[in-house]
Motif scaffolding. Structure first.
Motif, PDB file in Angstrom:
ATOM      1  N   SER A  45       0.820  -1.218   0.000  1.00 10.01           N
ATOM      2  CA  SER A  45       0.000   0.000   0.000  1.00 10.01           C
ATOM      3  C   SER A  45       0.848   1.259   0.000  1.00 10.01           C
ATOM      4  CB  SER A  45      -0.926   0.027   1.222  1.00 10.01           C
ATOM      5  OG  SER A  45      -0.174   0.300   2.405  1.00 10.01           O
ATOM      6  N   ARG A  46       2.074   1.168   0.533  1.00 10.07           N
ATOM      7  CA  ARG A  46       2.988   2.290   0.676  1.00 10.07           C
ATOM      8  C   ARG A  46       2.446   3.372   1.606  1.00 10.07           C
ATOM      9  NH1 ARG A  46       7.214   0.630   0.764  1.00 10.07           N
ATOM     10  NH2 ARG A  46       8.171   2.641   0.435  1.00 10.07           N
ATOM     11  N   LEU A  47       1.419   3.053   2.404  1.00  7.58           N
ATOM     12  CA  LEU A  47       0.890   4.002   3.377  1.00  7.58           C
ATOM     13  C   LEU A  47       1.922   4.240   4.469  1.00  7.58           C
ATOM     14  CD1 LEU A  47      -2.742   2.625   3.761  1.00  7.58           C
ATOM     15  CD2 LEU A  47      -2.029   4.716   2.577  1.00  7.58           C
ATOM     16  N   PRO A  48       2.009   5.477   4.979  1.00  8.56           N
ATOM     17  CA  PRO A  48       2.942   5.734   6.078  1.00  8.56           C
ATOM     18  C   PRO A  48       2.547   4.913   7.306  1.00  8.56           C
ATOM     19  CG  PRO A  48       2.050   7.793   5.190  1.00  8.56           C
ATOM     20  CD  PRO A  48       1.278   6.659   4.565  1.00  8.56           C
ATOM     21  N   ASN A  49       3.467   4.123   7.808  1.00 12.76           N
ATOM     22  CA  ASN A  49       3.209   3.306   8.995  1.00 12.76           C
ATOM     23  C   ASN A  49       4.556   2.746   9.447  1.00 12.76           C
ATOM     24  OD1 ASN A  49       2.108   1.838  11.070  1.00 12.76           O
ATOM     25  ND2 ASN A  49       1.224   0.254   9.775  1.00 12.76           N
ATOM     26  N   PRO A  50       5.346   3.531  10.167  1.00 10.43           N
ATOM     27  CA  PRO A  50       6.669   3.047  10.579  1.00 10.43           C
ATOM     28  C   PRO A  50       6.557   1.750  11.389  1.00 10.43           C
ATOM     29  CG  PRO A  50       6.394   5.376  11.103  1.00 10.43           C
ATOM     30  CD  PRO A  50       5.052   4.855  10.675  1.00 10.43           C
ATOM     31  N   PHE A  51       7.465   0.804  11.078  1.00 10.54           N
ATOM     32  CA  PHE A  51       7.451  -0.476  11.790  1.00 10.54           C
ATOM     33  C   PHE A  51       8.826  -1.104  11.727  1.00 10.54           C
ATOM     34  CE2 PHE A  51       6.573  -1.667   7.416  1.00 10.54           C
ATOM     35  CZ  PHE A  51       7.305  -2.830   7.236  1.00 10.54           C
ATOM     36  N   VAL A  52       9.047  -2.064  12.631  1.00  5.67           N
ATOM     37  CA  VAL A  52      10.175  -2.974  12.518  1.00  5.67           C
ATOM     38  C   VAL A  52       9.603  -4.384  12.449  1.00  5.67           C
ATOM     39  CG1 VAL A  52      11.923  -1.520  13.631  1.00  5.67           C
ATOM     40  CG2 VAL A  52      10.577  -3.090  15.019  1.00  5.67           C
ATOM     41  N   HIS A  53      10.304  -5.232  11.708  1.00  3.43           N
ATOM     42  CA  HIS A  53       9.903  -6.626  11.499  1.00  3.43           C
ATOM     43  C   HIS A  53      11.081  -7.470  11.976  1.00  3.43           C
ATOM     44  CE1 HIS A  53       7.744  -9.947   9.878  1.00  3.43           C
ATOM     45  NE2 HIS A  53       8.100  -9.865   8.615  1.00  3.43           N
ATOM     46  N   LEU A  54      10.893  -8.189  13.095  1.00  5.78           N
ATOM     47  CA  LEU A  54      11.953  -8.971  13.731  1.00  5.78           C
ATOM     48  C   LEU A  54      11.856 -10.430  13.304  1.00  5.78           C
ATOM     49  CD1 LEU A  54      10.611  -6.816  15.888  1.00  5.78           C
ATOM     50  CD2 LEU A  54      12.245  -7.842  17.411  1.00  5.78           C
ATOM     51  N   PHE A  55      12.997 -11.059  13.044  1.00  6.24           N
ATOM     52  CA  PHE A  55      13.046 -12.462  12.656  1.00  6.24           C
ATOM     53  C   PHE A  55      13.953 -13.215  13.623  1.00  6.24           C
ATOM     54  CE2 PHE A  55      11.817 -10.288   8.861  1.00  6.24           C
ATOM     55  CZ  PHE A  55      11.030 -11.178   8.142  1.00  6.24           C
ATOM     56  N   PHE A  56      13.410 -14.280  14.229  1.00  7.02           N
ATOM     57  CA  PHE A  56      14.178 -15.135  15.135  1.00  7.02           C
ATOM     58  C   PHE A  56      14.366 -16.488  14.464  1.00  7.02           C
ATOM     59  CE2 PHE A  56      11.941 -12.024  17.635  1.00  7.02           C
ATOM     60  CZ  PHE A  56      12.949 -11.534  18.458  1.00  7.02           C
ATOM     61  N   ARG A  57      15.623 -16.948  14.419  1.00  5.78           N
ATOM     62  CA  ARG A  57      15.949 -18.206  13.736  1.00  5.78           C
ATOM     63  C   ARG A  57      15.729 -19.395  14.673  1.00  5.78           C
ATOM     64  NH1 ARG A  57      18.881 -18.815   9.272  1.00  5.78           N
ATOM     65  NH2 ARG A  57      19.898 -16.805   9.559  1.00  5.78           N
ATOM     66  N   MET A  58      15.004 -20.388  14.166  1.00  6.95           N
ATOM     67  CA  MET A  58      14.797 -21.622  14.908  1.00  6.95           C
ATOM     68  C   MET A  58      15.860 -22.640  14.508  1.00  6.95           C
ATOM     69  SD  MET A  58      10.653 -21.797  15.126  1.00  6.95           S
ATOM     70  CE  MET A  58      10.272 -21.334  13.450  1.00  6.95           C
ATOM     71  N   GLY A  59      15.949 -23.717  15.238  1.00  8.23           N
ATOM     72  CA  GLY A  59      16.972 -24.725  15.019  1.00  8.23           C
ATOM     73  C   GLY A  59      16.953 -25.352  13.641  1.00  8.23           C
ATOM     74  N   ASP A  60      15.810 -25.350  12.975  1.00  4.31           N
ATOM     75  CA  ASP A  60      15.719 -25.951  11.638  1.00  4.31           C
ATOM     76  C   ASP A  60      15.983 -24.940  10.528  1.00  4.31           C
ATOM     77  OD1 ASP A  60      13.399 -24.425  11.665  1.00  4.31           O
ATOM     78  OD2 ASP A  60      12.050 -26.107  11.251  1.00  4.31           O
ATOM     79  N   GLY A  61      16.365 -23.705  10.892  1.00  6.58           N
ATOM     80  CA  GLY A  61      16.643 -22.675   9.896  1.00  6.58           C
ATOM     81  C   GLY A  61      15.439 -21.845   9.507  1.00  6.58           C
ATOM     82  N   LYS A  62      14.257 -22.216   9.978  1.00  5.28           N
ATOM     83  CA  LYS A  62      13.042 -21.427   9.715  1.00  5.28           C
ATOM     84  C   LYS A  62      12.977 -20.300  10.739  1.00  5.28           C
ATOM     85  CE  LYS A  62      11.696 -24.698   6.839  1.00  5.28           C
ATOM     86  NZ  LYS A  62      12.250 -24.726   5.547  1.00  5.28           N
ATOM     87  N   ILE A  64      10.456 -17.441  13.221  1.00  6.06           N
ATOM     88  CA  ILE A  64       9.231 -16.856  13.752  1.00  6.06           C
ATOM     89  C   ILE A  64       9.505 -15.360  13.764  1.00  6.06           C
ATOM     90  CG2 ILE A  64       9.899 -17.177  16.180  1.00  6.06           C
ATOM     91  CD1 ILE A  64       6.812 -17.568  16.706  1.00  6.06           C
ATOM     92  N   ALA A  65       8.529 -14.573  13.325  1.00  7.64           N
ATOM     93  CA  ALA A  65       8.755 -13.148  13.121  1.00  7.64           C
ATOM     94  C   ALA A  65       7.648 -12.320  13.768  1.00  7.64           C
ATOM     95  CB  ALA A  65       8.824 -12.855  11.620  1.00  7.64           C
ATOM     96  N   PHE A  66       7.965 -11.061  14.031  1.00  2.00           N
ATOM     97  CA  PHE A  66       7.029 -10.158  14.695  1.00  2.00           C
ATOM     98  C   PHE A  66       7.113  -8.768  14.090  1.00  2.00           C
ATOM     99  CE2 PHE A  66       7.882 -13.561  17.540  1.00  2.00           C
ATOM    100  CZ  PHE A  66       6.639 -13.850  18.067  1.00  2.00           C
ATOM    101  N   PHE A  67       5.970  -8.081  14.049  1.00  2.00           N
ATOM    102  CA  PHE A  67       5.896  -6.685  13.631  1.00  2.00           C
ATOM    103  C   PHE A  67       5.645  -5.819  14.850  1.00  2.00           C
ATOM    104  CE2 PHE A  67       4.510  -8.811   9.727  1.00  2.00           C
ATOM    105  CZ  PHE A  67       5.226  -8.119   8.766  1.00  2.00           C
ATOM    106  N   ASP A  68       6.471  -4.797  15.056  1.00  2.00           N
ATOM    107  CA  ASP A  68       6.203  -3.745  16.034  1.00  2.00           C
ATOM    108  C   ASP A  68       5.829  -2.521  15.211  1.00  2.00           C
ATOM    109  OD1 ASP A  68       6.120  -1.795  17.997  1.00  2.00           O
ATOM    110  OD2 ASP A  68       8.033  -2.359  18.913  1.00  2.00           O
TER     111      ASP A  68
END
Length: 175
Positions: A45-62, A64-68
């Motif tokens: 959408s390109r709408l203004p909405n500042p965020f961070v997207h965090l990625f945590f690595r699991m043992g299998d290389g996949k 889990i991620a979160f948006f703040d």
């Protein structure tokens, strides 16, 4: 014919606070912070909405991620939801490791109940600081055989369940 999907790269959820979430997933669960994407506008959408997207690595290389994304948080976004609505199930190496995780979580002040024996796995349950129900599961020795046997009747069970729900709805009662 399209080839089957390879697997899940990541599952993503909203978080209340990036640092609180980092501390839980990295310091308590031991999942290393692998990447953080910071943007000022929403993708697409390109709408203004500042965020961070965090990625945590699991043992299998996949991951889990979160948006703040603090500017779009709504009341109730972080209320604990029922595990039927959504939950993430991590997998431990075996039941001994499952019990070690349960002890570690309880020692860290994270209430963790179980284990519950589901036949093919045993599981413990807890929640993250964002209200997301979490599970750690360990396969039993006969896991694959149990699932192979269950697969033989899976479609018939869904068909009967769908018919049961339809009949209950038609009669105005619960399934």
């Amino acid at each position: 014919m399209t080839t089957p999907l390879k697997g899940i790269h990541h599952s993503a959820y909203r978080c209340r606070d990036a640092e609180e979430t980092r501390a839980f997933y990295e310091d308590v669960l031991g999942l290393p912070l692998a990447a953080v994407v910071q943007e000022e506008r929403e993708p697409g959408s390109r709408l203004p909405n500042p965020f961070v997207h965090l990625f945590f690595r699991m043992g299998d290389g996949k991951f889990i991620a979160f948006f703040d994304a603090p500017n779009t948080v709504k009341e109730g976004d972080f209320a604990l939801v029922h595990g039927f609505d959504r939950h993430v199930a991590f997998e431990a190496e075996d039941e001994a490791r499952l019990l070690e995780w349960q002890a570690k979580l309880n020692a860290a002040g994270v209430p963790c109940f179980g284990p519950i024996d589901h036949g093919f796995v045993k599981s413990v349950y807890f929640a993250d600081p964002n209200g997301l129900p979490l599970e750690i599961t360990a396969r039993v020795a006969s896991h694959d055989a149990i699932l192979a046997e269950d697969a033989k009747t899976a479609h018939a069970i869904i068909k009967a369940w769908t018919e049961r729900k339809a009949a209950a709805r038609a009669e105005g009662r619960a399934a």
